[in-house]
Design an enzyme around this catalytic site. Structure first.
Site, short mmCIF file in Angstrom:
data_model
loop_
_atom_site.label_atom_id
_atom_site.label_comp_id
_atom_site.label_asym_id
_atom_site.label_seq_id
_atom_site.Cartn_x
_atom_site.Cartn_y
_atom_site.Cartn_z
CB CYS A 79 -15.89 -31.31 -29.18
SG CYS A 79 -17.08 -29.92 -27.45
CG HIS A 163 -17.40 -28.38 -32.58
ND1 HIS A 163 -17.83 -30.21 -33.19
CD2 HIS A 163 -17.58 -28.64 -31.78
CE1 HIS A 163 -18.01 -30.32 -31.88
NE2 HIS A 163 -18.26 -29.85 -30.34
CD GLU A 165 -16.75 -30.87 -36.46
OE1 GLU A 165 -15.61 -30.39 -35.78
OE2 GLU A 165 -17.59 -31.25 -35.20
#
Ligand code: GLN
Length: 180
Positions: A79, A163, A165
């Site tokens: 991002c 994202h 994560e």
């Protein structure tokens, strides 16, 4: 293997947790001394690209990071981290990026999409996300969503507009670790 995670602002803790689940050692980079520690790769997390850029410059990490990436340091930008590697920031990837590409509200959504080199759908969480408008020489497109490029690789540089994560799926991080 030891991975450095830029921790000036944004979603760095989630990357640390993901690497922990993968059993990979990591450390947080908050200043130049941290940055200079031995590492096999670097993660630049999401957050606010204008803030991250300013802090990278203020802390004198910008130039050494740019040089190290140019000399082959593996790097994974998510991002705002993707934005950081584009032609208007570190300039190490031949990509032109549109920030907040879906508008402030529509930029946050969830999708399950294909990712070149990974079997099966990947969960993709987008938060006020950018996309890649243009790719130059040496850039391989890894994923598109509704015709927009959301993941790409150039040599040892990997970027995602989403994202990974923030979901339990570890495969995109594993993909990066193979590059390290
Ligand atoms: N909108 C942010 C920017 O332009 C990026 C958002 C994110 O990293 N989740 O920097």
């Amino acid at each position: 293997m030891r991975i450095a995670i830029l921790a000036l602002q944004g979603a760095f803790e989630e990357h640390r947790q993901t690497l922990l689940k993968l059993g990979v050692e990591s450390f947080l980079v908050r200043n130049l001394a941290d940055y200079q520690r031995e590492k096999d790769g670097m993660i630049i997390p999401g957050g606010e690209s204008t803030t991250i850029l300013k802090l990278l410059k203020d802390l004198s990490i910008f130039e050494p990071l740019k040089k190290d990436i140019e000399q082959g340091l593996p790097v994974f930008g998510t991002c705002a981290g993707l934005i950081m590697l584009d032609d208007k920031h570190l300039g190490t990837m031949n990509i032109t990026v549109k920030r907040n590409a879906y508008g402030r509200q529509l930029g946050s959504f969830f999708f399950e999409g294909d990712f070149d080199g990974i079997n099966g759908k990947i969960p993709m969480t987008f938060i006020r996300a950018p996309f890649i408008e243009k790719c130059g020489d040496g850039v391989k497109i890894l994923s598109t969503v509704n015709g927009n490029i959301v993941a790409a690789q150039q040599g040892r540089q990997l970027v995602t507009a989403f994202h990974p994560e923030l979901n339990d799926d570890l495969r995109v991080h594993e993909y990066f670790l193979k590059m390290c």
